[in-house]
Design an enzyme around this catalytic site. Structure first.
Site, PDB file in Angstrom:
ATOM      1  N   LYS A 195      39.254  29.404  29.212  1.00 18.62           N
ATOM      2  CA  LYS A 195      38.227  29.341  30.127  1.00 18.62           C
ATOM      3  C   LYS A 195      38.109  30.587  30.855  1.00 18.62           C
ATOM      4  O   LYS A 195      38.969  31.493  31.538  1.00 18.62           O
ATOM      5  CB  LYS A 195      38.789  28.343  31.289  1.00 18.62           C
ATOM      6  CG  LYS A 195      37.526  27.983  32.360  1.00 18.62           C
ATOM      7  CD  LYS A 195      38.018  27.507  33.602  1.00 18.62           C
ATOM      8  CE  LYS A 195      38.122  28.753  34.836  1.00 18.62           C
ATOM      9  NZ  LYS A 195      36.992  29.370  35.049  1.00 18.62           N
ATOM     10  N   GLY A 225      32.977  26.798  33.165  1.00 20.91           N
ATOM     11  CA  GLY A 225      32.866  25.907  34.662  1.00 20.91           C
ATOM     12  C   GLY A 225      33.637  26.535  35.598  1.00 20.91           C
ATOM     13  O   GLY A 225      34.465  27.444  35.647  1.00 20.91           O
ATOM     14  N   GLY A 227      36.722  26.964  38.354  1.00 17.81           N
ATOM     15  CA  GLY A 227      38.139  26.977  38.215  1.00 17.81           C
ATOM     16  C   GLY A 227      38.704  25.580  38.706  1.00 17.81           C
ATOM     17  O   GLY A 227      39.757  24.958  38.298  1.00 17.81           O
ATOM     18  N   SER A 228      38.163  25.320  39.998  1.00 18.20           N
ATOM     19  CA  SER A 228      38.637  23.959  40.665  1.00 18.20           C
ATOM     20  C   SER A 228      38.579  22.796  39.712  1.00 18.20           C
ATOM     21  O   SER A 228      39.117  21.791  40.168  1.00 18.20           O
ATOM     22  CB  SER A 228      38.004  23.882  41.988  1.00 18.20           C
ATOM     23  OG  SER A 228      36.626  23.716  41.770  1.00 18.20           O
ATOM     24  N   GLY A 231      39.623  24.735  35.343  1.00 23.04           N
ATOM     25  CA  GLY A 231      41.080  25.331  35.286  1.00 23.04           C
ATOM     26  C   GLY A 231      42.141  24.286  35.789  1.00 23.04           C
ATOM     27  O   GLY A 231      43.031  24.334  35.097  1.00 23.04           O
ATOM     28  N   GLU A 269      49.552  36.518  35.309  1.00 27.18           N
ATOM     29  CA  GLU A 269      49.147  37.980  35.665  1.00 27.18           C
ATOM     30  C   GLU A 269      48.218  38.010  36.960  1.00 27.18           C
ATOM     31  O   GLU A 269      47.194  37.638  36.962  1.00 27.18           O
ATOM     32  CB  GLU A 269      48.548  38.669  34.591  1.00 27.18           C
ATOM     33  CG  GLU A 269      48.390  40.500  34.837  1.00 27.18           C
ATOM     34  CD  GLU A 269      47.356  40.931  35.444  1.00 27.18           C
ATOM     35  OE1 GLU A 269      47.689  41.056  36.712  1.00 27.18           O
ATOM     36  OE2 GLU A 269      46.290  41.018  34.809  1.00 27.18           O
ATOM     37  N   CYS A 303      43.466  44.825  39.404  1.00 27.83           N
ATOM     38  CA  CYS A 303      44.938  44.460  40.010  1.00 27.83           C
ATOM     39  C   CYS A 303      45.678  45.386  40.210  1.00 27.83           C
ATOM     40  O   CYS A 303      46.728  45.483  40.761  1.00 27.83           O
ATOM     41  CB  CYS A 303      45.254  43.233  39.048  1.00 27.83           C
ATOM     42  SG  CYS A 303      44.640  41.936  38.891  1.00 27.83           S
ATOM     43  N   GLU A 402      45.064  42.624  49.161  1.00 26.55           N
ATOM     44  CA  GLU A 402      44.472  43.151  47.967  1.00 26.55           C
ATOM     45  C   GLU A 402      42.879  42.917  48.249  1.00 26.55           C
ATOM     46  O   GLU A 402      42.181  42.110  48.603  1.00 26.55           O
ATOM     47  CB  GLU A 402      44.733  42.166  46.539  1.00 26.55           C
ATOM     48  CG  GLU A 402      44.222  42.711  45.631  1.00 26.55           C
ATOM     49  CD  GLU A 402      44.596  42.127  44.003  1.00 26.55           C
ATOM     50  OE1 GLU A 402      44.812  42.901  43.182  1.00 26.55           O
ATOM     51  OE2 GLU A 402      44.772  40.787  44.100  1.00 26.55           O
TER      52      GLU A 402
END
Length: 505
Positions: A195, A225, A227-228, A231, A269, A303, A402
């Site tokens: 995904k 699609g 993530g909620s 995922g 990660e 990141c 971040e």
């Protein structure tokens, strides 16, 4: 959009040339299919905000179909391949990706806003190299070892794939993450349900076309699609034996919770708040160039961004003078231009998030030491003014969270011990930079920093396949190297007895 007409026309022409589809399906079992929901959504141009193409809004039912297809491939045509055959197929994928580098790089520049010279000469170069690297490792992927034993026994181990791997990637390096995950997962003999982030799907889907043409149907499946929805369905799916995710801390926590129901292992990660330390004996010209890369590469949407710059008190003034001169030379502009060094944020929502950090830093008393002006003609695009702050406290929000944008906080230090202590004062531990000409300093500081990747007299150098991953809340596991293969394999031990067997006496 206020790009000059000639620039906008060329920009749109490139987009039309590199995107062959108006609408993409899910890839399930070698077929491009519609979502069970019947719904699609648009992926947009980071610079103009215009729709580029539509893709499927996936559902848990779509994930079920993809997992079933992946399992069929693992049990059949793909799982039957020998390590040598897997290696050859991965080399064929790398060859085709090499031929398509220019187009794939432009897709990422369009969706993410990254300067094309970076996506072409960095991202897609790593993509090809990763497939070649894991193609070479695939030949010995099943190789085990023979632990010592007596003459009446033979003990050997073998490395075996998990089966179906669920991979979820982030939007900031879409093409690169495909290679990071597919390379070792496929080399180890697994099949994959993948995904991509909904913010950047095109390079993943175009790479998937290449992979699907070369591998048996179902070895790779792609479900797009939210993530909620998608995922969560992947990370909690009973038929997925291992999860690999690149994303934010919240996404990592959700993946661990979902996978825990079936005790499925997870590789993560996640984010970072990386320190970049310049000692008094550093080569300042090299440190300046490395710092530019650490914070402005991919507009800071990385990141590993060295967003906390620690400068020794003896060189702070000299460093900042040289750094200001180099920042002024950078070009902010259309990411498709070969002259551009800094492009827009991925979209207006992310621009607003980053700008909120900038505004909050000012309100907290930080001083903007440097600001690189965004050209007037780009005022309507989602750019954030590259900004360098001073007068920042270690516990300020901008020091701790971040930002994921072209925003740098600077700090002054006096001693090596102070620099290390303050550098480690973060919940993250992904990367760090050290600039020094003293070997003892380099050795001691790299040893003491709590980070999975420490660069000494360089930064963001990821061309060699060295292990990459984080400490603390920056993740679990390693990618990019032979260590990544272990994350996609299980160890089986076989003991054969040729003598007496154990008994109860």
């Amino acid at each position: 959009m206020s790009l000059p007409d000639d620039v906008l026309e060329k920009h749109r022409s490139i987009a039309a040339d590199v995107i062959p589809e108006d609408e993409y399906g899910h890839l399930v079992g070698g077929e491009w299919v519609e979502s069970s929901s019947g719904e699609t959504q648009a992926t947009t141009d980071a610079t103009t905000g215009e729709a580029l193409a539509r893709f499927q809004s996936g559902t848990p039912e779509d994930v079920d179909r993809a997992v079933e297809a992946a399992q069929d491939a693992y049990d059949g045509s793909w799982g039957e391949k020998t390590p040598q055959q897997r290696a050859q197929l991965l080399h064929e994928i790398a060859d085709e990706l090499e031929a398509q580098k220019t187009r794939i790089a432009r897709l990422d520049s369009l969706e993410v806003g990254k300067p094309n010279k970076h996506s072409l000469f960095v991202d897609t170069t790593i993509v090809v190299d990763q497939f070649r690297h894991f193609a070479s490792l695939a030949r010995t992927a099943d190789e085990g070892r023979v632990p010592p034993s007596g003459d009446d026994k033979l003990i050997h181990t073998r490395q075996e794939p998990y089966g179906v791997i669920g991979c979820i990637s982030a939007w900031n390096f879409p093409a690169m993450f495909v290679a990071w995950k597919l390379g070792p997962a496929l080399a180890a003999g697994n099949s994959v349900v993948y995904k991509p982030s909904s913010r950047a799907v095109l390079s993943t889907l175009e790479i998937a076309k290449i992979v699907d043409r070369i591998l048996p149907p179902g070895a790779l499946n792609v479900v797009t699609g939210a993530g909620s929805v998608v995922g969560d369905a992947i990370t909690g799916h009973e038929g997925i034996s291992k999860v690999s995710l690149t994303g934010g801390t919240g996404a990592g926590q959700a993946a661990m919770r979902n996978a825990a129901e079936h005790i499925h292992p997870v590789s993560l990660e996640l984010g970072g708040k990386s320190p970049n330390i310049v000692f008094s004996d550093a080569d300042l010209d090299e440190a300046v160039e490395g710092t530019l890369v650490s914070i402005f590469f991919n507009q800071g949407q990385q990141c590993t961004a060295g967003s906390r710059l620690f400068l020794h008190e003896d060189v702070r003034e000299a460093f900042m003078e040289r750094f200001a001169a180099r920042v002024e030379e950078l070009t902010v502009g259309d990411p498709l231009s070969p002259l551009t060094d800094i492009g827009p944020m991925v979209d207006a929502d992310h621009r607003d998030d980053v700008q909120a950090y900038v505004d909050g830093a000012r309100e907290s008393g930080a001083t903007a030491l440097l600001e690189k002006a965004v050209p007037d003609e780009l005022a309507d695009a989602p750019f954030v003014t590259p900004t360098v702050f001073g007068d920042v406290a270690d516990d300020d929000t901008i020091s701790c969270e971040e930002v994921f944008g072209p925003v740098l906080s600077t700090f002054e230090f006096s001693t090596q011990e102070e620099a290390v202590e303050r550098a480690n004062d973060t919940e993250y531990g992904l990367a760090a930079g050290v600039w020094t000409s003293d070997l003892n300093t380099a050795h001691e500081v790299s040893r003491d920093l709590e980070a999975g990747m420490v660069w000494v007299n360089t930064y963001n150098d990821m061309f060699e396949p060295a292990p990459y991953g984080g400490y603390k809340q920056s993740g679990i596991g390693r990618e990019l190297a032979v260590e990544a293969m272990a994350a996609y394999q299980q160890t089986k031990t076989v003991k054969m007895s040729f003598g007496d067997i154990p008994n109860l006496g």
